[in-house]
Scaffold this motif. Sequence first.
Motif, PDB file in Angstrom:
ATOM      1  N   PRO A  58      -0.296   1.693   1.004  1.00 27.73           N
ATOM      2  CA  PRO A  58       0.458   3.143   0.632  1.00 27.73           C
ATOM      3  C   PRO A  58       1.675   3.439   1.542  1.00 27.73           C
ATOM      4  O   PRO A  58       2.540   4.337   1.133  1.00 27.73           O
ATOM      5  N   GLY A 100      -4.823  -0.997  -6.457  1.00 26.17           N
ATOM      6  CA  GLY A 100      -4.401  -1.766  -7.438  1.00 26.17           C
ATOM      7  C   GLY A 100      -4.529  -1.300  -8.751  1.00 26.17           C
ATOM      8  O   GLY A 100      -4.983  -2.023  -9.578  1.00 26.17           O
ATOM      9  N   ILE A 149      -2.714   2.859  -5.327  1.00 32.41           N
ATOM     10  CA  ILE A 149      -1.875   1.843  -4.719  1.00 32.41           C
ATOM     11  C   ILE A 149      -2.880   1.270  -4.036  1.00 32.41           C
ATOM     12  O   ILE A 149      -2.659  -0.242  -4.003  1.00 32.41           O
ATOM     13  N   VAL A 150      -3.768   1.689  -3.238  1.00 27.62           N
ATOM     14  CA  VAL A 150      -4.564   0.987  -2.307  1.00 27.62           C
ATOM     15  C   VAL A 150      -5.475  -0.134  -3.424  1.00 27.62           C
ATOM     16  O   VAL A 150      -5.738  -1.087  -3.137  1.00 27.62           O
ATOM     17  N   ARG A 201      -0.949   9.355  -5.141  1.00 26.45           N
ATOM     18  CA  ARG A 201      -0.949   8.228  -5.526  1.00 26.45           C
ATOM     19  C   ARG A 201      -1.615   7.157  -4.955  1.00 26.45           C
ATOM     20  O   ARG A 201      -1.714   5.949  -5.259  1.00 26.45           O
ATOM     21  N   ASP A 202      -2.131   7.353  -3.654  1.00 29.69           N
ATOM     22  CA  ASP A 202      -2.576   6.607  -2.757  1.00 29.69           C
ATOM     23  C   ASP A 202      -3.851   5.665  -3.226  1.00 29.69           C
ATOM     24  O   ASP A 202      -3.928   4.465  -3.196  1.00 29.69           O
ATOM     25  N   CYS A 228       7.848  -1.425  -9.328  1.00 25.76           N
ATOM     26  CA  CYS A 228       7.732  -2.974  -9.029  1.00 25.76           C
ATOM     27  C   CYS A 228       7.651  -3.200  -7.659  1.00 25.76           C
ATOM     28  O   CYS A 228       8.216  -2.753  -6.832  1.00 25.76           O
ATOM     29  N   GLU A 229       6.855  -4.411  -7.195  1.00 22.36           N
ATOM     30  CA  GLU A 229       6.959  -4.824  -5.897  1.00 22.36           C
ATOM     31  C   GLU A 229       8.228  -5.447  -5.763  1.00 22.36           C
ATOM     32  O   GLU A 229       8.858  -5.990  -6.562  1.00 22.36           O
ATOM     33  N   PRO A 251       1.508  -2.262  -8.549  1.00 25.12           N
ATOM     34  CA  PRO A 251       2.782  -2.392  -8.980  1.00 25.12           C
ATOM     35  C   PRO A 251       2.761  -2.738 -10.459  1.00 25.12           C
ATOM     36  O   PRO A 251       1.629  -3.460 -10.859  1.00 25.12           O
ATOM     37  N   ALA A 252       3.566  -2.618 -11.251  1.00 28.96           N
ATOM     38  CA  ALA A 252       3.772  -2.915 -12.683  1.00 28.96           C
ATOM     39  C   ALA A 252       4.900  -3.295 -12.985  1.00 28.96           C
ATOM     40  O   ALA A 252       6.132  -2.703 -12.785  1.00 28.96           O
ATOM     41  N   ASN A 253       5.088  -4.621 -13.741  1.00 31.84           N
ATOM     42  CA  ASN A 253       6.340  -4.902 -14.273  1.00 31.84           C
ATOM     43  C   ASN A 253       6.600  -4.521 -15.934  1.00 31.84           C
ATOM     44  O   ASN A 253       5.678  -4.039 -16.319  1.00 31.84           O
ATOM     45  N   LYS A 256     -10.932  -6.184   2.529  1.00 32.19           N
ATOM     46  CA  LYS A 256     -10.692  -4.665   2.927  1.00 32.19           C
ATOM     47  C   LYS A 256     -10.561  -4.000   1.795  1.00 32.19           C
ATOM     48  O   LYS A 256     -10.621  -2.819   1.917  1.00 32.19           O
ATOM     49  N   GLY A 257     -10.406  -4.692   0.508  1.00 38.39           N
ATOM     50  CA  GLY A 257      -9.818  -3.996  -0.682  1.00 38.39           C
ATOM     51  C   GLY A 257      -8.510  -3.410  -0.759  1.00 38.39           C
ATOM     52  O   GLY A 257      -8.704  -2.219  -1.349  1.00 38.39           O
ATOM     53  N   ILE A 258      -7.593  -3.464  -0.189  1.00 35.78           N
ATOM     54  CA  ILE A 258      -6.562  -3.113  -0.128  1.00 35.78           C
ATOM     55  C   ILE A 258      -5.242  -3.844  -0.968  1.00 35.78           C
ATOM     56  O   ILE A 258      -4.880  -5.050  -0.218  1.00 35.78           O
ATOM     57  N   TYR A 259      -4.977  -3.640  -2.228  1.00 34.00           N
ATOM     58  CA  TYR A 259      -3.728  -4.217  -2.795  1.00 34.00           C
ATOM     59  C   TYR A 259      -2.569  -4.126  -2.116  1.00 34.00           C
ATOM     60  O   TYR A 259      -2.024  -5.177  -1.982  1.00 34.00           O
ATOM     61  N   THR A 260      -2.168  -2.593  -2.279  1.00 31.15           N
ATOM     62  CA  THR A 260      -0.961  -2.425  -1.434  1.00 31.15           C
ATOM     63  C   THR A 260      -1.075  -1.608  -0.143  1.00 31.15           C
ATOM     64  O   THR A 260      -1.854  -0.480  -0.513  1.00 31.15           O
ATOM     65  N   VAL A 278      -2.669  -7.705  -0.946  1.00 30.73           N
ATOM     66  CA  VAL A 278      -3.949  -8.207  -1.657  1.00 30.73           C
ATOM     67  C   VAL A 278      -4.748  -8.746  -0.756  1.00 30.73           C
ATOM     68  O   VAL A 278      -5.510  -9.761  -0.726  1.00 30.73           O
ATOM     69  N   ASN A 279      -5.305  -7.724   0.090  1.00 34.93           N
ATOM     70  CA  ASN A 279      -6.427  -8.083   1.043  1.00 34.93           C
ATOM     71  C   ASN A 279      -7.812  -7.767   0.431  1.00 34.93           C
ATOM     72  O   ASN A 279      -8.328  -6.793   0.225  1.00 34.93           O
ATOM     73  N   LYS A 280      -8.252  -8.778  -0.035  1.00 36.42           N
ATOM     74  CA  LYS A 280      -9.427  -8.946  -0.793  1.00 36.42           C
ATOM     75  C   LYS A 280     -10.717  -8.673  -0.108  1.00 36.42           C
ATOM     76  O   LYS A 280     -11.729  -7.843  -0.531  1.00 36.42           O
ATOM     77  N   VAL A 286       2.559  -5.243  -0.238  1.00 34.68           N
ATOM     78  CA  VAL A 286       1.676  -5.668  -0.992  1.00 34.68           C
ATOM     79  C   VAL A 286       0.935  -6.701  -0.167  1.00 34.68           C
ATOM     80  O   VAL A 286       1.482  -7.797   0.371  1.00 34.68           O
ATOM     81  N   TRP A 316      -9.986  -7.209  -8.806  1.00 31.49           N
ATOM     82  CA  TRP A 316      -8.976  -8.377  -8.215  1.00 31.49           C
ATOM     83  C   TRP A 316      -9.507  -8.871  -7.029  1.00 31.49           C
ATOM     84  O   TRP A 316      -8.964  -9.798  -6.490  1.00 31.49           O
ATOM     85  N   ARG A 317     -10.505  -8.070  -6.290  1.00 31.40           N
ATOM     86  CA  ARG A 317     -11.044  -8.566  -5.200  1.00 31.40           C
ATOM     87  C   ARG A 317     -12.068  -9.957  -5.390  1.00 31.40           C
ATOM     88  O   ARG A 317     -12.363 -10.619  -4.379  1.00 31.40           O
ATOM     89  N   TRP A 323      10.026  -0.226  -1.675  1.00 32.94           N
ATOM     90  CA  TRP A 323       9.000  -0.996  -1.471  1.00 32.94           C
ATOM     91  C   TRP A 323       9.145  -1.783  -0.325  1.00 32.94           C
ATOM     92  O   TRP A 323      10.177  -2.632  -0.240  1.00 32.94           O
ATOM     93  N   VAL A 354       4.997   2.046   0.852  1.00 35.69           N
ATOM     94  CA  VAL A 354       5.660   2.354  -0.657  1.00 35.69           C
ATOM     95  C   VAL A 354       6.185   3.987  -0.733  1.00 35.69           C
ATOM     96  O   VAL A 354       5.794   4.880  -0.335  1.00 35.69           O
ATOM     97  N   HIS A 355       7.598   4.036  -0.697  1.00 38.62           N
ATOM     98  CA  HIS A 355       8.332   5.155  -0.570  1.00 38.62           C
ATOM     99  C   HIS A 355       8.838   5.937  -1.659  1.00 38.62           C
ATOM    100  O   HIS A 355       9.470   5.206  -2.633  1.00 38.62           O
TER     101      HIS A 355
END
Lengths: 447, 447
Positions: free
Chosen positions: A189, B73, B70-71, B66-67, A210-211, B77-79, A183-187, A179-181, A177, B19-20, A172, A192-193
Motif C-alpha cells: 500500500p 487484494g 490493498i494488502v 484502504r490499506d 488498475c495496476e 486492483p480492478a479492471n 507474506k500475504g501481501i497482494y499489493t 502477490v507475495n503468497k 503489486v 489468492w494465497r 501505482w 499506491v498513491h
Amino acid sequence: MYLNAFEMNCAGFQSHALWRHPEDNTPGYKSIDYWIHLAKLLEKGRFDAVFLADVLGVYDVYQGSRDPAIVNGVQVPANDPAFVIPVMASVTKHLGFGLTASTTHEHPYTFARKMSTLDHLTNGRIGWNVVTSYLNSAAKNIGLAQQTSHDERYARAEEYMEVVYKLWETSWEEDAVVVNKEKGIYTDPSKVHDIDHDGKYFSVPGNHLCEPSPQRTPVIFQAGASSKGRKFAANHAELVFISSTSAEKTKNIVAAFRQEIVQSGRPADDVKVIAAITPITAPTTEEAQAKYEYYKRYISRDGAFALVGGWTGVDLSKVDPDEKVEYIENDAMRSILKGFAGMTPNEIADEVALGGLGPVIVGDPYQIADELEYWMDYADVDGFNIVYSITPGSFEDFVELVVPVLQERGLVRKEYEEGTFRKKLFGNDQLTKSHPAKQVGRAIVTS
Amino acid sequence: MYLNAFEMNCAGFQSHALWRHPEDNTPGYKSIDYWIHLAKLLEKGRFDAVFLADVLGVYDVYQGSRDPAIVNGVQVPANDPAFVIPVMASVTKHLGFGLTASTTHEHPYTFARKMSTLDHLTNGRIGWNVVTSYLNSAAKNIGLAQQTSHDERYARAEEYMEVVYKLWETSWEEDAVVVNKEKGIYTDPSKVHDIDHDGKYFSVPGNHLCEPSPQRTPVIFQAGASSKGRKFAANHAELVFISSTSAEKTKNIVAAFRQEIVQSGRPADDVKVIAAITPITAPTTEEAQAKYEYYKRYISRDGAFALVGGWTGVDLSKVDPDEKVEYIENDAMRSILKGFAGMTPNEIADEVALGGLGPVIVGDPYQIADELEYWMDYADVDGFNIVYSITPGSFEDFVELVVPVLQERGLVRKEYEEGTFRKKLFGNDQLTKSHPAKQVGRAIVTS
C-alpha cells in the motif's frame, strides 16, 4: 513505412455509399467474425495498427436533417468501437489498436480504467485517438445544450489529459503489486498513491483502480486540424494524422507541424506523422482503373454532403452546387473548411465521397508502392492511414498485392519485432521524459 | 437449475485472501487467456451465464483506510469488466454474460450504445446487472462530494431505465435497416425515431445510435437488498440475486419478493431468483472436507472486514471483535447489515471471508447436488450464483464433478437450446408486454 488501417464500427465509414457494391460486407460490422477476419488479415499484412474512428451523434446539418445520412448509411447506425478491440486482440499478437474517445463524453476517472484494462488485455497494444468532439447532435444527447466552444473544449481537454496522466503514470509504482503468497501481501500500500487532482473541470482525489499496464499511458494519437488542435497534438501526440487532398498541401502542413513539435520542447522524432490515403489496386493498371470506375458508380453526393455537413457545420444544400465556395477565417468557421476553398459543392462531394479527405491513388501494386514512396519523400510523412473503398475487399487487395511489393523494397517489415505498440514505434514500452505525461504530479516512475 | 458463475475482473473477489492458495491464479485476471479458459470451461459445464460484478472505488471504511483492502487484494486492483465479455463471446456460442454497471457513473445515452454493441457482438447474450452504487470512494472521484442519498439514487435510476428503454425499444423499428443495394437505402429514415426524453435528470432528444440488437434490452439482473432495491427489482428485473447465510432466511426473502413481483403487475414467472452459494467439492467427502480446511488456512479477517466496511459503511475495527452487534433500522443504515444482527465481528469476518455472504457447502459431488436440490425446493430459488474459493480451480471442480451429477438428475441441460440469453431463460428474444420497457414512449415494436 507505418501502416494503419482506418476503420469504424458502423455502417459506412469514409466511402459513400459503396456498401452498395456487390462484394462489400459493411453489414458485417455487428459481428465478431467480421473483426476477427480483419484483424488476422492486417496482421498477415504486417500493419502497425487498426485505427477505430468514432462519433457519438448523427450527421444532421445537410438539408437540416439526419435523413441523408441515414438513407446513405453515413456512419449510422454505429456501435461502440471499444468492444471490437478485445476480439481482435484475441486472434493477433502484434497488431496495435487506436481507439477514438472524446474528452467530452466520459469522466477521466472511468476512462482511465477502461484504457488500462485494454492495455492489460492487449498486452500493451492500445492507442488513444484524443478528440474533443464536434457534433451538436452528440452534445445535446448527453445533456449539453450544444457543443461547448472550440477553445473551451481544448482547455477542458488539457485538464483531462492531466488527470489521466496522473492516474496512469503516478498512482501505482511499478513494483506495487507483489502477490507475495508467503507474506500475504497482494499489493504494497505504500506504493499506491492518491493523485489529489483538484482542477477547474475535474476533482479526482483518489488512486487509479488498475495496476500498471505494460504501456501505462496508451500511445497518443491526434488528428485535430485547427491551430488549437495542432498545438494540442504537438504537446501530446505520438502519432498524428493528416488528411489533405494533395501531396503539396500535406508537405506544408507536415513541415509546419514538425516545427511546432520542436517549439513545444519535444524532439521532432517523438512524433510520427501519417497521411490518409485511399489505394485502389489490382494486378494490372487496367484492372485497377476499371475497379475505380466501378466504385465510382456507387458514389452518393448526398452521402458526401451529409458527411461534410457534420465535419464543417455548413449545409451545402443552401449553396449553388456548381459555384465555388470561399473560406473566410473566423472563430465560428472550422479549419477543416480551409481545404475546400475554391471548390464547388459538387467537386467537394466527388472529392469526399470516395475515401473522405485523403487522395485516391489508383494503379497496379508497383504504381501504388511508387506513389506511397513519393508521398513519404516529398511530403515527409512516416506512413499512411489506409482508407477502404469497400470492406474488407480494399484491405484484402492491399495486403495481398501491395504489401509484398513494399516488403521487397524493405519499406514494410517481413516479421514483427517483439514488444508493445510503443516499443515497436519508438523503442520504449513507456513514454520518455520529454513527454508531458511524465511531468505531471510527482514523478515516481523512472523509465 | 439456473447456473451463474460469479466473477469480477479484479484481484480478489469474494474469498479473502485465497489468492494465497498455491493453485490459485488470481493474477491471471489481466490476460485474455484467463477469460478464454473460463468461458470455455463454463460452456462445457452448460452454465447459463457468467456474471461480472464491479465497483468503481476502493474499500476504505475499515480502519478508515484502504490499506487492508490493498494488502489483502480485496477487489483491488480492478479492471473494467465490460472488455472481457467480447473475448469470452468469441470462444463460446451459448454462454450468457451479466455485466454490472451503475446508473450513477455513465450517461444513459452512451451506456445504451455500449450495451447494444455487446448484444450485437454476442449475438444476443448480454445481461445487465443494474446497480446504483454504494461507495463514497467511487463517488468522490467522479466529482460528487459524496454518494447521493439512497432514495435519490433510486429515483435517478428509475429515470435512467426510462431513457435506456426508450433508446433500446422505441427508437429503431425492427425493419428500419434494409441494406437495399438496388435502391441505395441502407436504413429507412421513417423508421428511426427521436426519443424526445426531457426529464428531471436527463435530456436525450435524439435517436439511439445503434440498430436493433437481437434482444434490444439486455436481460435485466438486480441484487439490491433494500426495500427500494427490492421494489426496483420487482418492477424491472428478470433475474434477481439473493445473498443470505441460511436456506431459511433465503426462503423468507424469496417468498416476500415473489409477492412483490405480482403486486407490481408482472407474472411471477417473469423473474428468476437465484442464490449465491460457495460449493467446495472433491471426489470424496473426506477430500472435500480436507480441501475446505486447507482453504480456511488462508482466510483473512482483515480482508473480510475491509469488504464488509465497503458494503455496510460500518468500520468494525471500532467494535469489540467478540461482542454481538445489533441492527438498528434507520435511513443511514444499509439493509445489508440486517443479516449480521446478533453476530460478533469475528463471526461476521469468518462468515464473509470465504465466498462472501452466501453459504459454503462442502461435500462430494452427490452431497453438493443434494444440497442444491434442497435449496431449490425449500427456499424456492430457480438456481445459483456459484462463488469460487480459488480461481479457476473452484469452477473446474464444479464443472468436472458436480455438473455431471446434476445432468444425470435432469437438473442441468446436456445440450444448450438455440437462441439468445433471454430465449433460453424465458422463451422469447425480447421482453414481453408485461415488462415496463415495453410501456415507455410509443410502442412501435410488437413482440
